[in-house]
Enzyme design. Structure first.
Site, PDB file in Angstrom:
ATOM      1  N   HIS A 438      -6.755  15.650 -17.913  1.00 14.24           N
ATOM      2  CA  HIS A 438      -5.320  15.699 -18.197  1.00 14.24           C
ATOM      3  C   HIS A 438      -4.664  16.932 -17.583  1.00 14.24           C
ATOM      4  O   HIS A 438      -5.315  17.901 -17.190  1.00 14.24           O
ATOM      5  CB  HIS A 438      -5.072  15.653 -19.703  1.00 14.24           C
ATOM      6  N   CYS A 457     -12.112  18.563 -23.204  1.00 12.94           N
ATOM      7  CA  CYS A 457     -11.553  17.757 -22.124  1.00 12.94           C
ATOM      8  C   CYS A 457     -11.384  18.606 -20.865  1.00 12.94           C
ATOM      9  O   CYS A 457     -11.478  19.828 -20.893  1.00 12.94           O
ATOM     10  CB  CYS A 457     -10.212  17.160 -22.548  1.00 12.94           C
TER      11      CYS A 457
END
Length: 546
Positions: A438, A457
């Protein structure tokens, strides 16, 4: 029936010399064993020995039963198979495999002591077991990775042992069959060459004295500069030089070295650079041995076409098309904490979400935000409090002190915005660990040399460019399409018409396309743990002076 085989010469070497004398001495035994199927009332000593020795291994038992207990190693016709196997075992240590576990010397000795059908039958099964062990190790790795480290979620492919033995027995070229067991990735051969080069350097005494200094920079002189000069020369970064001054040539050599280590290439040998320069050839050898094992774990994955490659300790993400990197970006990965390290696994990217809302993971809600809100109900005010029916709940309506991590009934969500923790786009490959790629509003972190800051992440430095590349496979104008959706401000899911494989890997040693190996720091300490496990399994580290 007893055959005097002790004096038979046993020579199965790397050059492929067959155990010819043994084959001649056992031709009669092989013929007799082949005529005694297990269904007969009386079993030959050879057949009975195979049945007994293979009984504990269903694959072996089924393999020999299916071929009426005919041998594949110990008859006169089996010389090419024996030669191929012994040739591979003799050099297995060169691939970072546990050669002592296969013990080719002991197997040769057993050939020399065979004096009965029973002994030959036991040796027949022993060879098949060693073949299967070697084939498994060289194809898919010595270790079960997730059993060594829980953060490695990868499950290497496993070949069916009965099918593998059957295919090998039917092969017209056993030497080629065994060679083809190793990974086909070009990086495997490049890492093997790097290992041989390091072994040669170890044999010549290594890279010389360590550099004893806290910092060296252009213009410095003295013994530490000389040590730096000598070490750079032996590592191949600096040509012949007798200078005692940190001159322009040394500065360029340091910059080249820094680039190969993922360090800021400023040409100044600071503490971080000197720590890497003082790594010994043995340290680098450990990285290569672990890298070889990691490549074996990937063997069988389809790395043709397009895929996304995230190398965690390199802090990078790449898009690879037909073997060539077509996109590269820096990344931020998970912090080196037990519940935040980015795991290793492979999956498929199915979609991207433009203008994403951030649905805060339950662990973060209860471990981080709940204590903050108990101290100050308006803490983390950018996040909405969501009840079980999906409604936004005012902070003033909640007594946060009445709840614990166990019974806190609310979720938390951050609406789409420039300040959203996920930035303006995320790339999803749904998995049980809730890991994805992301954007992020925290752009300053990308300027740091070591970038382990996330909750697990992978944050991408150039997320829009990654989106353009991925959409390019299904759009005539991917940039315009992405910007149109972005400008709407609405959370929008864009499916990828052709899912893209994603591989989250961890290589501290990795070759460039030219074969030159670059090294990275073991940010999570995983390589150190894996190397210890490899040693316990019998993998040896070629040793010499540092």
């Amino acid at each position: 029936m007893v055959f005097g085989l002790r004096a038979i010469a046993l020579a199965a070497t790397v050059s492929g010399v067959a155990l010819g004398a043994f084959a001649q001495g056992t031709a009669q035994i092989a013929a007799q064993g082949a005529m005694s199927p297990v269904s007969g009332i009386e079993l030959s000593g050879f057949t009975q020995a195979i049945a007994e020795a293979a009984a504990s291994d269903p694959a072996l038992a089924a393999f020999y039963a299916a071929r009426d207990y005919r041998p594949i190693w110990t008859s006169a016709d089996d010389a090419p198979r024996r030669a191929a196997l012994f040739s591979a075992l003799d050099v297995s240590g060169m691939q970072g495999l546990p050669q002592a576990h296969y013990d080719p010397k002991a197997l040769r000795a057993r050939f020399g002591s065979v004096q009965s059908e029973r002994q030959r039958g036991l040796l027949e099964v022993a060879l098949s077991k060693v073949f299967l062990d070697y084939a498994h190790d060289v194809s898919h790795g010595v270790l079960d990775p997730h059993k060594v480290l829980s953060d490695i979620k990868r499950e290497p492919l496993r070949a069916d042992p009965q099918a593998r033995l059957t295919a090998f027995a039917a092969s017209a070229n056993p030497a080629l069959f065994i060679r083809d067991l190793a990974p086909k990735m070009p990086q495997y051969a490049q890492l093997l060459k790097a290992k041989l080069d390091l072994q040669a350097q170890l044999g010549e005494g290594g890279w010389g004295a360590r550099v004893s200094a806290k910092k060296l920079q252009p213009g410095d002189t003295g013994p530490a500069v000389i040590a730096l000069r000598d070490r750079l020369q032996k590592m191949g970064y600096l040509g012949r030089s007798a200078t005692a001054v940190y001159d322009a040539n040394i500065q360029k050599a340091v910059q080249a070295y820094q680039a190969d280590q993922g360090l800021t290439p400023d040409g100044v040998a600071g503490a971080g650079t000197l720590k890497q320069i003082n790594q010994s050839p043995e340290d680098r050898m450990k990285s290569i041995l672990v890298a070889l094992e990691r490549v074996r774990w990937l063997n069988g994955l389809d790395l043709s076409g397009r895929y996304v490659w995230v190398n965690i300790p390199d802090f990078s993400v790449r898009v690879v098309d037909d073997g060539k990197t077509t996109f590269r970006s820096v990344t931020v990965v998970g912090q080196n904490n037990s519940d935040r390290r980015t795991p290793e696994f492979s999956d498929e990217m199915e979609r991207m979400v433009i203008n994403p809302a951030w649905h805060v993971p339950r662990s973060i809600v209860t471990k981080e935000y709940l204590p903050m809100m108990q101290r100050n109900p308006n803490a983390a005010g950018q996040l909405d409090l969501i009840d079980s029916r999906g409604r936004v709940v005012p902070r003033s309506a909640v007594n946060f002190a009445a709840y614990s991590a166990r019974n806190f009934p609310f979720a938390m969500k951050q609406p789409p915005s420039n300040r959203n923790a996920l930035g303006l786009v995320k790339f999803l490959f749904p998995n049980k660990w809730n890991i994805y790629l992301h954007d992020t509003p925290s752009k300053s972190l990308f300027k740091k040399e070591s970038r382990a800051f996330s909750h697990g992440c992978v944050r991408v430095g150039q997320p829009f460019d990654l989106a353009y590349v991925l959409l390019g496979a299904q759009s005539d104008d991917p940039r315009a399409e992405f910007q149109r959706i972005l400008n709407s401000g609405r959370e929008t899911t864009v499916p990828l018409k052709q899912p893209v494989p994603v591989h989250l890997v961890y290589f501290t040693a990795w070759p460039t396309p030219s074969g030159h190996v670059e090294y990275r720091r073991d940010v999570y300490g995983r390589d150190a743990t894996l190397f210890t496990a490899l040693q316990r399994a019998g993998v040896e580290l070629p040793g010499s002076k540092g």
